[in-house]
Design a protein around this motif. Structure first.
Motif, PDB file in Angstrom:
ATOM      1  N   ARG B  74      28.862  15.639  67.830  1.00 32.72           N
ATOM      2  CA  ARG B  74      29.436  16.032  66.619  1.00 32.72           C
ATOM      3  C   ARG B  74      27.538  16.437  65.688  1.00 32.72           C
ATOM      4  NH1 ARG B  74      32.742  18.062  64.788  1.00 32.72           N
ATOM      5  NH2 ARG B  74      33.593  17.311  63.145  1.00 32.72           N
ATOM      6  N   ASP B  77      26.060  19.455  67.379  1.00 34.50           N
ATOM      7  CA  ASP B  77      26.789  20.508  67.691  1.00 34.50           C
ATOM      8  C   ASP B  77      26.150  21.414  66.081  1.00 34.50           C
ATOM      9  OD1 ASP B  77      28.366  21.694  68.941  1.00 34.50           O
ATOM     10  OD2 ASP B  77      29.880  20.838  67.515  1.00 34.50           O
ATOM     11  N   ILE B  78      25.846  20.243  64.668  1.00 34.95           N
ATOM     12  CA  ILE B  78      25.049  20.596  64.008  1.00 34.95           C
ATOM     13  C   ILE B  78      23.772  20.764  63.962  1.00 34.95           C
ATOM     14  CG2 ILE B  78      24.741  20.548  61.377  1.00 34.95           C
ATOM     15  CD1 ILE B  78      27.737  18.240  61.272  1.00 34.95           C
ATOM     16  N   MET B  97      29.839   8.435  54.747  1.00 36.45           N
ATOM     17  CA  MET B  97      29.488   9.118  54.903  1.00 36.45           C
ATOM     18  C   MET B  97      27.808   9.969  54.895  1.00 36.45           C
ATOM     19  SD  MET B  97      32.610  10.891  54.646  1.00 36.45           S
ATOM     20  CE  MET B  97      32.216  12.990  55.390  1.00 36.45           C
ATOM     21  N   PHE B 105      22.488  24.900  54.872  1.00 36.76           N
ATOM     22  CA  PHE B 105      23.332  24.286  54.757  1.00 36.76           C
ATOM     23  C   PHE B 105      23.545  23.181  54.069  1.00 36.76           C
ATOM     24  CE2 PHE B 105      23.052  27.210  58.719  1.00 36.76           C
ATOM     25  CZ  PHE B 105      23.635  28.041  58.185  1.00 36.76           C
ATOM     26  N   GLU B 106      25.117  22.552  53.924  1.00 39.30           N
ATOM     27  CA  GLU B 106      24.801  20.928  53.605  1.00 39.30           C
ATOM     28  C   GLU B 106      25.738  20.595  53.888  1.00 39.30           C
ATOM     29  OE1 GLU B 106      25.096  20.285  49.360  1.00 39.30           O
ATOM     30  OE2 GLU B 106      25.837  18.339  49.389  1.00 39.30           O
ATOM     31  N   TYR B 107      26.130  19.437  55.057  1.00 37.12           N
ATOM     32  CA  TYR B 107      27.525  19.088  56.352  1.00 37.12           C
ATOM     33  C   TYR B 107      27.910  17.562  55.734  1.00 37.12           C
ATOM     34  CZ  TYR B 107      26.571  22.236  59.017  1.00 37.12           C
ATOM     35  OH  TYR B 107      26.826  23.666  60.271  1.00 37.12           O
ATOM     36  N   ASN B 108      28.692  17.617  55.292  1.00 39.75           N
ATOM     37  CA  ASN B 108      28.868  15.915  55.159  1.00 39.75           C
ATOM     38  C   ASN B 108      29.744  15.648  56.584  1.00 39.75           C
ATOM     39  OD1 ASN B 108      27.917  14.884  52.358  1.00 39.75           O
ATOM     40  ND2 ASN B 108      29.616  16.772  51.514  1.00 39.75           N
ATOM     41  N   ILE B 109      29.036  14.480  57.031  1.00 36.88           N
ATOM     42  CA  ILE B 109      30.039  14.029  58.499  1.00 36.88           C
ATOM     43  C   ILE B 109      30.254  12.330  58.533  1.00 36.88           C
ATOM     44  CG2 ILE B 109      29.031  14.105  60.755  1.00 36.88           C
ATOM     45  CD1 ILE B 109      28.836  16.345  59.870  1.00 36.88           C
ATOM     46  N   SER B 110      31.589  12.564  58.478  1.00 36.72           N
ATOM     47  CA  SER B 110      32.289  11.022  58.442  1.00 36.72           C
ATOM     48  C   SER B 110      31.212  10.017  59.445  1.00 36.72           C
ATOM     49  CB  SER B 110      33.605  11.078  59.188  1.00 36.72           C
ATOM     50  OG  SER B 110      34.011  11.049  59.836  1.00 36.72           O
TER      51      SER B 110
ATOM     52  N   ALA C 145      28.284  27.666  61.581  1.00 39.23           N
ATOM     53  CA  ALA C 145      28.162  26.831  60.413  1.00 39.23           C
ATOM     54  C   ALA C 145      29.229  25.753  60.135  1.00 39.23           C
ATOM     55  CB  ALA C 145      27.112  26.920  59.746  1.00 39.23           C
ATOM     56  N   LYS C 148      31.993  24.967  63.500  1.00 37.89           N
ATOM     57  CA  LYS C 148      32.054  23.306  63.607  1.00 37.89           C
ATOM     58  C   LYS C 148      32.278  22.110  62.833  1.00 37.89           C
ATOM     59  CE  LYS C 148      27.894  25.183  66.265  1.00 37.89           C
ATOM     60  NZ  LYS C 148      27.871  24.404  67.081  1.00 37.89           N
ATOM     61  N   ILE C 149      32.796  22.986  61.884  1.00 33.92           N
ATOM     62  CA  ILE C 149      34.058  21.879  61.678  1.00 33.92           C
ATOM     63  C   ILE C 149      35.718  22.108  60.840  1.00 33.92           C
ATOM     64  CG2 ILE C 149      33.869  20.817  58.414  1.00 33.92           C
ATOM     65  CD1 ILE C 149      31.329  19.462  60.085  1.00 33.92           C
ATOM     66  N   THR C 170      37.920  15.501  58.532  1.00 30.45           N
ATOM     67  CA  THR C 170      36.914  14.311  58.096  1.00 30.45           C
ATOM     68  C   THR C 170      35.663  14.110  57.514  1.00 30.45           C
ATOM     69  OG1 THR C 170      35.903  13.478  60.080  1.00 30.45           O
ATOM     70  CG2 THR C 170      37.844  12.209  59.509  1.00 30.45           C
ATOM     71  N   ASP C 171      34.940  16.086  57.998  1.00 33.27           N
ATOM     72  CA  ASP C 171      33.431  16.489  57.624  1.00 33.27           C
ATOM     73  C   ASP C 171      33.795  17.971  56.955  1.00 33.27           C
ATOM     74  OD1 ASP C 171      33.445  14.542  58.887  1.00 33.27           O
ATOM     75  OD2 ASP C 171      32.730  16.088  61.392  1.00 33.27           O
ATOM     76  N   SER C 172      32.669  17.845  56.338  1.00 33.64           N
ATOM     77  CA  SER C 172      32.831  19.352  55.338  1.00 33.64           C
ATOM     78  C   SER C 172      31.312  19.528  55.260  1.00 33.64           C
ATOM     79  CB  SER C 172      33.570  18.942  53.986  1.00 33.64           C
ATOM     80  OG  SER C 172      32.412  18.129  53.344  1.00 33.64           O
ATOM     81  N   VAL C 173      31.608  21.331  55.463  1.00 35.04           N
ATOM     82  CA  VAL C 173      29.906  21.798  54.816  1.00 35.04           C
ATOM     83  C   VAL C 173      30.287  22.833  54.072  1.00 35.04           C
ATOM     84  CG1 VAL C 173      30.952  23.616  56.685  1.00 35.04           C
ATOM     85  CG2 VAL C 173      28.736  23.254  56.589  1.00 35.04           C
ATOM     86  N   LYS C 174      29.035  22.641  53.431  1.00 35.50           N
ATOM     87  CA  LYS C 174      29.133  24.019  52.053  1.00 35.50           C
ATOM     88  C   LYS C 174      27.498  24.486  52.248  1.00 35.50           C
ATOM     89  CE  LYS C 174      28.999  23.779  47.093  1.00 35.50           C
ATOM     90  NZ  LYS C 174      28.893  23.019  45.888  1.00 35.50           N
ATOM     91  N   ILE C 175      27.985  25.792  52.362  1.00 33.71           N
ATOM     92  CA  ILE C 175      26.558  27.242  52.015  1.00 33.71           C
ATOM     93  C   ILE C 175      26.802  27.641  50.822  1.00 33.71           C
ATOM     94  CG2 ILE C 175      25.400  28.578  53.120  1.00 33.71           C
ATOM     95  CD1 ILE C 175      28.353  27.357  55.314  1.00 33.71           C
TER      96      ILE C 175
END
Lengths: 245, 245, 245
Positions: B74, B77-78, B97, B105-110, C145, C148-149, C170-175
Motif C-alpha cells: 500500500r 504504491d503511494i 490512520m 496529494f494528501e492520503y489517509n491510509i488505515s 493518485a 491507488k485508493i 478504509t483509505d482516502s486521498v485529497k488533492i
C-alpha cells in the motif's frame, strides 16, 4: 587433445544468435579455419550456415578437427551475464564438458552428444537468376510492414526493381525498391517466389544488423541471404511456399 | 500524541523496499533514535532488520514510543507516485490512520493492528568465524551467475579467498574472489555453508545498491549481510540448507 | 470522386489515438474544413469528438463531403511502422478502399461500411457552472493518485479551488488545487460530480499531452474536457455516476 580459444563475448553471442533463431541445438565443427555449423529447422524449411573465422578470435589453439554438441539456450544464458567487450575463454574436448571462463566466472557445461542432434543438411546446389544487394534494415522493415497484412510475402524482381508484396483477405501492401534503394541488383530474368513470414521474421532479427545483405532469388525456388555480422559469415536458406489462387 | 516526520520520498522507499523483499506487512517501531523494524519471512528462513536513523529525516517530531502496523504494498504504491526528491510528510497515531502528504496529494491510509502481524523474531546470537567485506554488485553478479546453473549456492572461505560455487545436475560454476577482489577478508577458520538461491536472489536486489556489504559466514550456520542504503542500516540473516550428497 | 490528402504521420496518429481510447471503429467525416468524428463508447458513458482542421494537412484535395468507416487498430498498426515526421499520403473513395503511402510502403486497406458502425451520438446541450483551465499532466497525476485508493473520483469546486478526492473502504486521498495551481478557474456556483476512474484513466493518456485543458463541471452532471493535441481539437464528455452513501 583439447581445443582452447578466446573471443569477445559479444562477437560469439551475436554469431550464435543468428543460428539460434532457427534451432536450439547445434553441432559445432572445430576446424583449422575456425568454427562452423549448419543447422536445419525441424520442419526442413529453413537452413542456417555459420562460420566464425579463426582470425576473429583473440587466441585460437587448434590441434585437431572435432565436433561438439551445444545447447544454444544454455550458452546464451551464460553469455548474457558478461558484457560484450569481456574476453571469454573456452576449453573443450570432443564429447565432453566445455569450460567457459569469463568476467571472473568459471563454468563447466556438459555438452550434448552430437549424434543425438538433427543431421547436418545437404546444401542444395541452386542456380538463382537474381542477385540483389541491399541494407539489412530495409529487408526487416519490409518484412514488418507485410506482417501487418498477411502471413505470406512475395519477393519478385521486375525491371531492375525488387518488389515486395503481401496480400491479406481484404488488405494489401506493396513495397517497390528501385535501383536507388538498392546497393546492387542483377537479375538475368524476372524472379518471383512466395515465402512464409514466420521464418523470415525470425531471420530478419539477424539480417537487420548487416549493412549489406546479398539475396539470391529465383522463381518458386528457395531464397538465400548471405551476410556478415560481428565478423562471422552467415547464410540463410528458406524454401518457398506454393502460391494458392 | 501523534508522531510527525518528514523525509525524502526516495530514502523512505529504498529503505522499506529492503524489508519488502521478504514480507508484505511490518510492525514499525517509532523510537527517539528513529524508525526500526524486524521481520521474518513466513517460512522462518530469512530475517530482515531495518533502522532509519532519526537524522536521516528532514524533521522528526517524536513524543513517545509507539508501534504501528504497515502494509508495505500500500505504502509503496503511494510512494511510487512521488518523485524521489519530493519531501513526504507523515503524521500518525498508534493503532490509527496514517496521514501522508507528498507532491500536493494528501492520503489517509488505515494502519494494520500490529498484534495481527507475525511476531518479531529473536535475533540469534551467532559467532561466525569469517567476516568478508565486498561490493554489493559483486555479490549480486555471483548470485545471478549461480542461478543459471543451480537452485543452491555454496559460499566458503579458503586461504583468504571467498569461493562461490553452484552445481546443477550436469553443469557447475565457480567464482573465486581473492583479496584483490574483496575490500576485506578476515577468516579465523575456513567456513562453508549452502543456501537456497530463492531468498538470496530477492535480497540481492537491495544488496547490490550498497558499495560496501559486510558478510558474516560460518560452517552450516546462518549468513549475515550488513549494509547501508539511503542512510538506513539493513541486516539480512539467512538460514543454511543441508547439503545432500 | 476521390479524397486525397497528406499529413505528418505523428499528427494523424496522436489525433486518432485520442478517439481510439474509447472505441475501435469510427465514422470519419471528410468535409471542406477538415476531418471530424464523433464516437460514443458501447456503454454510452463516454463520448469523444475529434476535428483535424484542413490546415493541419500538408495537402488537402477535397471534392465533396463523404463519410468512411475506419478500424482504428488496423490504421494504428500501419502508422506505427512509419516515423512521426514521415509524410503519409491518403487516397480514398466513399465506401471503398483506402490507399496509404508512407516511407516507401503502399497499403490498400479495406474500409468498414459506415452504416455498421454505432450511430453518432447527439451532443447534449449542457450548461455547466464551473470552468477550470489547467495543465493536462496535473489532471493525469491526480487521476493516478486516486486510482491507488478507489475506483471513483469526486471532482468539485469550492472557494476558487478544484478539489479532487477518492475514498476507498478504509483509505482516502485529497488533492486541493488552488488558483496558484490552475491556469484559470471560474465557478459561478460550487460544482460536485463523481466519475468512474475506468474511463478517466483512458482519457487521461491523451489529456496529459495538452499543456492547457479546459474542464467544464457541474453538480451530478457530465464533465467536459476540451483540448488540443497535435493541432487537432478534442472534446471528451463523461457521464457522472451516482454517489452511494
Amino acid at each position: 587433445m583439447a581445443f582452447k580459444a578466446s573471443i569477445k563475448t559479444g562477437k560469439l553471442k551475436e554469431s550464435l544468435d543468428a543460428v539460434g533463431r532457427l534451432v536450439d541445438e547445434i553441432k559445432l565443427n572445430i576446424t583449422e579455419e575456425g568454427l562452423n555449423t549448419k543447422a536445419v529447422d525441424p520442419a526442413n524449411v529453413a537452413m542456417a550456415l555459420l562460420t566464425i573465422p579463426e582470425d576473429e578470435f583473440e587466441s585460437y589453439n587448434y590441434t585437431e578437427d572435432m565436433t561438439i554438441g551445444i545447447d544454444l539456450n544454455r550458452i546464451d544464458d551464460i553469455l548474457s551475464l558478461a558484457s560484450n567487450e569481456d574476453i571469454l575463454k573456452i576449453e573443450t574436448e570432443e564429447g565432453s564438458m566445455m569450460n567457459i571462463q569469463v568476467s571472473g566466472f568459471e563454468y563447466n557445461i556438459s555438452l550434448i552428444d552430437p549424434s543425438t542432434i538433427r543431421k547436418e543438411p545437404n546444401i542444395p546446389d541452386l542456380e538463382l537468376p537474381a542477385e540483389i544487394v541491399l541494407n539489412g534494415q530495409r529487408i526487416q522493415r519490409a518484412i514488418k510492414a507485410t506482417e501487418k497484412i498477411s502471413d505470406y510475402i512475395v519477393l519478385s524482381t521486375e525491371d531492375n526493381s525488387l518488389i515486395i508484396t503481401g496480400e491479406g483477405d481484404t488488405d494489401s501492401v506493396k513495397i517497390d525498391l528501385t535501383e536507388d534503394d538498392l546497393i546492387k541488383i542483377d537479375s538475368t530474368e524476372n524472379a518471383r517466389s512466395l515465402f512464409s513470414l514466420d521464418y523470415l521474421s525470425d531471420m530478419s532479427k539477424s539480417i537487420q544488423k548487416a549493412p549489406e545483405v546479398t539475396m539470391h532469388l529465383g522463381t518458386d525456388y528457395p531464397i538465400m541471404f548471405k551476410f556478415n555480422i560481428a565478423g562471422s559469415n552467415i547464410e540463410y536458406l528458406l524454401a518457398p511456399r506454393i502460391e494458392s489462387d
